[in-house]
Scaffold this active site. Structure first.
Site, mmCIF file in Angstrom:
data_model
loop_
_atom_site.group_PDB
_atom_site.id
_atom_site.type_symbol
_atom_site.label_atom_id
_atom_site.label_comp_id
_atom_site.label_asym_id
_atom_site.label_seq_id
_atom_site.Cartn_x
_atom_site.Cartn_y
_atom_site.Cartn_z
ATOM 1 N N GLU A 1 0.797 -1.237 0.000
ATOM 2 C CA GLU A 1 0.000 0.000 0.000
ATOM 3 C C GLU A 1 0.827 1.285 0.000
ATOM 4 O O GLU A 1 0.602 2.179 0.814
ATOM 5 C CB GLU A 1 -0.954 -0.001 1.207
ATOM 6 C CG GLU A 1 -1.899 -1.194 1.213
ATOM 7 C CD GLU A 1 -2.897 -1.164 2.381
ATOM 8 O OE1 GLU A 1 -2.788 -0.295 3.260
ATOM 9 O OE2 GLU A 1 -3.778 -2.039 2.399
ATOM 10 N N ASN B 1 2.087 -5.236 -3.128
ATOM 11 C CA ASN B 1 0.680 -5.541 -2.848
ATOM 12 C C ASN B 1 -0.105 -4.258 -2.579
ATOM 13 O O ASN B 1 0.385 -3.364 -1.882
ATOM 14 C CB ASN B 1 0.634 -6.444 -1.597
ATOM 15 C CG ASN B 1 -0.716 -7.048 -1.310
ATOM 16 O OD1 ASN B 1 -1.306 -7.693 -2.176
ATOM 17 N ND2 ASN B 1 -1.213 -6.867 -0.086
ATOM 18 N N ASP C 1 -12.207 -10.475 -0.487
ATOM 19 C CA ASP C 1 -13.505 -10.603 0.190
ATOM 20 C C ASP C 1 -14.497 -9.713 -0.547
ATOM 21 O O ASP C 1 -14.111 -8.720 -1.160
ATOM 22 C CB ASP C 1 -13.460 -10.351 1.707
ATOM 23 C CG ASP C 1 -12.813 -9.053 2.141
ATOM 24 O OD1 ASP C 1 -12.658 -8.130 1.313
ATOM 25 O OD2 ASP C 1 -12.487 -8.940 3.340
ATOM 26 N N GLU D 1 -6.174 -10.801 -0.984
ATOM 27 C CA GLU D 1 -6.990 -10.563 0.225
ATOM 28 C C GLU D 1 -8.467 -10.520 -0.127
ATOM 29 O O GLU D 1 -9.222 -9.680 0.386
ATOM 30 C CB GLU D 1 -6.575 -9.234 0.888
ATOM 31 C CG GLU D 1 -5.102 -9.163 1.229
ATOM 32 C CD GLU D 1 -4.690 -7.872 1.946
ATOM 33 O OE1 GLU D 1 -5.576 -7.128 2.422
ATOM 34 O OE2 GLU D 1 -3.478 -7.627 2.021
ATOM 35 N N HIS E 1 -10.529 -6.279 -2.126
ATOM 36 C CA HIS E 1 -11.607 -6.090 -1.136
ATOM 37 C C HIS E 1 -12.757 -5.383 -1.856
ATOM 38 O O HIS E 1 -12.657 -4.201 -2.165
ATOM 39 C CB HIS E 1 -11.120 -5.229 0.031
ATOM 40 C CG HIS E 1 -10.030 -5.865 0.831
ATOM 41 N ND1 HIS E 1 -10.238 -6.985 1.609
ATOM 42 C CD2 HIS E 1 -8.724 -5.545 0.986
ATOM 43 C CE1 HIS E 1 -9.096 -7.324 2.205
ATOM 44 N NE2 HIS E 1 -8.171 -6.472 1.841
HETATM 45 C C1 XIL Z 1 -6.393 -6.194 8.412
HETATM 46 C C2 XIL Z 1 -6.726 -7.351 9.322
HETATM 47 O O1 XIL Z 1 -7.611 -8.222 8.663
HETATM 48 C C3 XIL Z 1 -7.316 -6.853 10.620
HETATM 49 O O2 XIL Z 1 -7.455 -7.915 11.554
HETATM 50 C C4 XIL Z 1 -6.445 -5.755 11.226
HETATM 51 O O3 XIL Z 1 -7.084 -5.206 12.354
HETATM 52 C C5 XIL Z 1 -6.165 -4.660 10.219
HETATM 53 O O4 XIL Z 1 -5.579 -5.236 9.061
HETATM 54 N N1 XIL Z 1 -4.994 -4.504 3.804
HETATM 55 C C6 XIL Z 1 -4.006 -5.352 4.255
HETATM 56 C C7 XIL Z 1 -4.286 -6.249 5.412
HETATM 57 O O5 XIL Z 1 -2.946 -5.447 3.638
HETATM 58 O O6 XIL Z 1 -3.141 -6.457 6.205
HETATM 59 C C8 XIL Z 1 -5.390 -5.714 6.282
HETATM 60 O O7 XIL Z 1 -5.686 -6.677 7.277
HETATM 61 C C9 XIL Z 1 -6.607 -5.392 5.437
HETATM 62 C C10 XIL Z 1 -6.291 -4.337 4.413
#
Ligand code: XIL
Length: 302
Positions: free
Chosen positions: A127, A170, A237, A235, A206
């Site tokens: 990020e 990422n 969802d 990641e 996401h």
């Molecule tokens: C999130 C986790 O799922 C949570 O448990 C934590 O509180 C915050 O981080 N981008 C990322 C992940 O790269 O590491 C994040 O994970 C979600 C967004």
């Protein structure tokens, strides 16, 4: 095949999930994980604040639990993440430039060496770009003090620490073609042109109603792949439920499978019960570990 991991493996891919060490003792959680997935990403346990909360003092215990759980069952492990502005202990931000540089490189080297040979892919930098139309870098201690070169430096240090690990950049909101993904694309193209070691780009993916699966998702993955890097969905969802959610999941899986360098998919959690999106139901198993329509759509698409 009848599970996500085995079906993905038939296509030469992995199908993974984020895992939290503190749930491994829950039998339904562990059973679902062990049955369905063949790659894991520690959800928080490999982040800087979990591993090096105090400068120079490294705690690997909870992440080791996950790595050992995975390795003893033949699952692969994704490393997440080495250099990120978030979940970063405040001492890092207080360092002056030269000290920050050595702290960053030492963190990468120590952590990667600890799991050397055990991690298939590392999110070296997470990020680093802003949202919106600017295509600019995000402010962080690394960006503000080390400048644009911090990403390249992190990747070079990472390559030296574990030459067998795939090194990924990422990010989120880079899933379709837009100003932010264009900026990442330009960086990756530059890295490939200059021989900076980068092997893969992670697309967090996401999604929700405000940010649905983009219609040019596959095309975006493909243009990165065409630069000579692997792409991974890291990641995933998707908020929602029922058929709409299932269709979106199916679209994501088909997009990955249509890109030969899309090497794997990771969903950001095993069950809705523990999703970081507490208000939603974005995953493949419901709060009772029952398979949702989204699960069936994924298995069918694989
Ligand atoms: C999130 C986790 O799922 C949570 O448990 C934590 O509180 C915050 O981080 N981008 C990322 C992940 O790269 O590491 C994040 O994970 C979600 C967004």
């Amino acid at each position: 095949a009848s599970t996500l991991g085995a079906s993905a493996a038939e296509k030469g891919r992995y199908f993974g999930t984020a895992v939290a060490a503190n749930h491994l003792g829950e039998s339904a959680y562990a059973n679902t994980l062990n049955t369905e997935f063949n790659s894991v990403t520690p959800e928080n346990e490999m982040k800087w604040d979990a591993i090096e909360r105090t400068r120079g003092s490294f705690s690997y215990g909870s992440a080791d639990q996950i790595v050992n759980h995975a390795q003893s069952r033949g699952m692969k492990v994704r490393g997440h993440t080495l250099v990120w502005h978030s979940q970063l202990p405040s001492w890092v931000g207080s360092l002056a430039t030269a000290d920050l540089r050595s702290a960053m490189n030492n963190h990468i080297t120590q952590v990667m060496t600890h799991w050397k040979g055990k991690i298939h892919s590392w999110d070296v930098v997470n990020e680093a770009f802003q949202d919106g139309s600017s295509g600019a870098r995000r402010s962080s201690p690394f960006q503000d003090k080390l400048g644009n070169g911090f990403i390249e430096e992190a990747f070079r240090t990472a390559r030296a620490a574990d030459p067998a690990a795939k090194l990924c950049y990422n990010d989120y909101n880079t899933d379709g073609v837009n100003a932010k993904s264009n900026a990442v694309y330009t960086m990756v193209r530059d890295f490939k042109a200059r021989g900076v070691p980068i092997d893969c780009v992670g697309f967090q993916s996401h999604f929700n109603s405000a940010s649905p699966v983009p219609s040019d998702y596959q095309a975006n993955l493909q243009r990165f792949a065409d630069l000579g890097v692997d792409v991974q969905i890291t990641e995933l969802d998707i908020e929602g439920s029922g058929t709409a959610q299932a269709n979106s999941y199916g679209n994501v899986v088909r997009a990955c499978l249509a890109v030969s360098r899309c090497t794997g998919i990771t969903v950001w959690g095993v069950t809705d019960k523990y999703s970081w999106r507490a208000s939603g139901t974005p995953l493949l198993f419901d709060g009772n570990y029952a398979k949702k329509p989204a699960y069936t759509a994924v298995l069918t698409a694989l």
